[in-house]
Design an enzyme around this catalytic site. Structure first.
Site, mmCIF file in Angstrom:
data_model
loop_
_atom_site.group_PDB
_atom_site.id
_atom_site.type_symbol
_atom_site.label_atom_id
_atom_site.label_comp_id
_atom_site.label_asym_id
_atom_site.label_seq_id
_atom_site.Cartn_x
_atom_site.Cartn_y
_atom_site.Cartn_z
ATOM 1 N N TYR A 150 -8.450 -8.511 -5.108
ATOM 2 C CA TYR A 150 -7.428 -7.703 -5.755
ATOM 3 C C TYR A 150 -6.951 -8.351 -7.060
ATOM 4 C CZ TYR A 150 -7.056 -4.830 -1.589
ATOM 5 O OH TYR A 150 -7.327 -3.978 -0.566
ATOM 6 N N HIS A 153 -3.566 3.287 -5.480
ATOM 7 C CA HIS A 153 -3.831 2.009 -4.811
ATOM 8 C C HIS A 153 -4.010 0.872 -5.812
ATOM 9 C CE1 HIS A 153 -5.042 -0.560 -1.487
ATOM 10 N NE2 HIS A 153 -6.081 -0.952 -2.194
ATOM 11 N N LYS A 193 -2.045 -1.095 8.016
ATOM 12 C CA LYS A 193 -3.487 -1.325 8.075
ATOM 13 C C LYS A 193 -3.843 -2.575 8.863
ATOM 14 C CE LYS A 193 -7.637 -1.818 5.222
ATOM 15 N NZ LYS A 193 -8.193 -1.848 3.840
ATOM 16 N N HIS A 227 -2.343 -10.986 2.656
ATOM 17 C CA HIS A 227 -3.721 -11.358 2.947
ATOM 18 C C HIS A 227 -3.780 -12.683 3.677
ATOM 19 C CE1 HIS A 227 -5.312 -8.617 -0.467
ATOM 20 N NE2 HIS A 227 -5.291 -7.995 0.693
ATOM 21 N N ARG A 237 0.838 -1.202 0.000
ATOM 22 C CA ARG A 237 0.000 0.000 0.000
ATOM 23 C C ARG A 237 0.872 1.251 0.000
ATOM 24 N NH1 ARG A 237 -2.129 -3.640 3.643
ATOM 25 N NH2 ARG A 237 -4.248 -4.392 3.187
#
Length: 356
Positions: free
Chosen positions: A342, A308, A235, A333, A212
């Site tokens: 994604y 992004h 995040k 993830h 990110r």
């Protein structure tokens, strides 16, 4: 003058009748349908009185026994206070915790402070529908997820036995932002020639690492140890170690070469730095990318891609070049489901990434 009621029927409440065989029935005054209540006079009278109250009170009436029992129940709002402490104990990032708190605030506004066992699926569905009707399906989805988690925790502590959120429909939020293709990346990269030199390097690093923009801006040279770039995602808190030997064949990007250029051209404490060798904010990087995208002359269906989207492009290119499992690890993830969001084309250990 009407016929006098017999002794057996004289003290019965309205709508309760006794047959010749001593069997009691309750007749719904709205439909005329009868319901058997058995031969116990006391129970039949109690049931009939309660039914009359429910039918004619004009509002939702709560039986006295339920009111008595509810004195020992945990209410929704008091449970949300407890749930906030549970969230804090999970060790999640402050930003994520703030996002949770905003959803909890919405739940407090949308649902009554009733005992947990009295919160109904209908009430929850009505609250969520309000957001969907306002075009806020994404918010409805997040609120539903938070509320469901709160009820799961209540079940775990023995306050309730079922989750009323489970039966509600999950809102489908349509993602309107356009995906970015490799060709479009190259056109924007070319248009970025007139931008500060760090923009192109940030674009390369975003695609080759799959991280990110906020994490890109935080990367320091001291994070590179023994051929791995160590990243703790702001995040999610996921910790990954990315090999500096990575390369994206479709775009001709080598991580080692990009890092060498960053050190030679930028020379800051952070890998991506301004022309004054100072750290850059994610907002600045995103803003200059937007300018380069506009300068490229590209047009998109739906919302134009932001910086992004380089993360999504990275995942899709690595899926083709190496494997979907590799792309999942690189993005940090935890589940195949999230990673696939994604990778699709839209139509407290370090996880060491290995190239296989």
């Amino acid at each position: 003058m009407g016929r006098r009621r017999s002794h057996e029927r004289r003290d019965l409440p309205p709508n309760l009748y006794i047959r010749n065989n001593g069997y009691y029935c309750y007749r719904d005054p709205r439909t005329g349908k009868e319901f058997g209540l058995g031969r116990d006079r006391r129970i039949a009278i109690t049931e009939a009185i309660q039914a009359n109250i429910e039918l004619f009170s004009g509002h939702k009436h709560k039986p006295l026994t339920a009111r008595i029992n509810s004195d020992n129940s945990v209410t929704l709002h008091s449970w949300l206070d407890r749930y906030e402490k549970i969230l804090a104990s999970r060790g999640i990032k402050q930003k994520t915790l703030i996002n949770y708190m905003s959803k909890i605030k919405a739940i407090r506004r949308g649902l009554p402070d009733a005992p947990l066992e009295d919160i109904t699926t209908k009430e929850i569905a009505a609250m969520l529908s309000g957001y969907i009707d306002e075009g806020k399906a994404a918010s409805a989805k997040l609120i539903r997820s938070t509320l469901s988690d709160a009820f799961r925790e209540a079940i775990a502590e023995g306050h309730i036995t079922t989750n009323p959120v489970a039966a509600t429909r999950a809102a489908k939020s349509e993602v309107r932002r356009s995906r970015l293709t490799a060709d479009e990346y190259l056109k924007i990269y070319q248009a970025a020639e007139s931008s500060p030199c760090w923009l192109r390097l940030a674009m390369e690093l975003a695609v080759v690492t799959g991280q990110r923009v906020g994490d890109l801006c935080e990367m320091k040279w001291s994070d590179i140890v023994d051929g791995y770039l160590y990243v703790e995602q702001s995040k999610t808190g996921v910790k990954i170690a990315i090999p500096t030997t990575l390369h994206v064949d479709a775009l001709g990007i080598s991580m080692k070469e990009t890092l060498d250029k960053c050190k030679e051209i930028l020379g800051g404490e952070t890998i991506i730095a301004s022309t004054r060798r100072e750290p850059l904010s994610s907002g600045t990087v995103s803003r200059y990318f937007m300018r380069a995208r506009k300068a490229s002359g590209l047009s998109f269906e739906g919302d134009p891609p932001t910086f992004h989207e380089l993360r999504s492009l990275s995942a899709r290119l690595y899926e083709k070049q190496i494997s979907d499992k590799f792309a999942q690890h690189l993005l940090g993830h935890k589940s195949d489901t999230m990673a696939s969001q994604y990778r699709d084309d839209r139509g407290r250990e370090w996880d060491k990434i290995e190239i296989k």
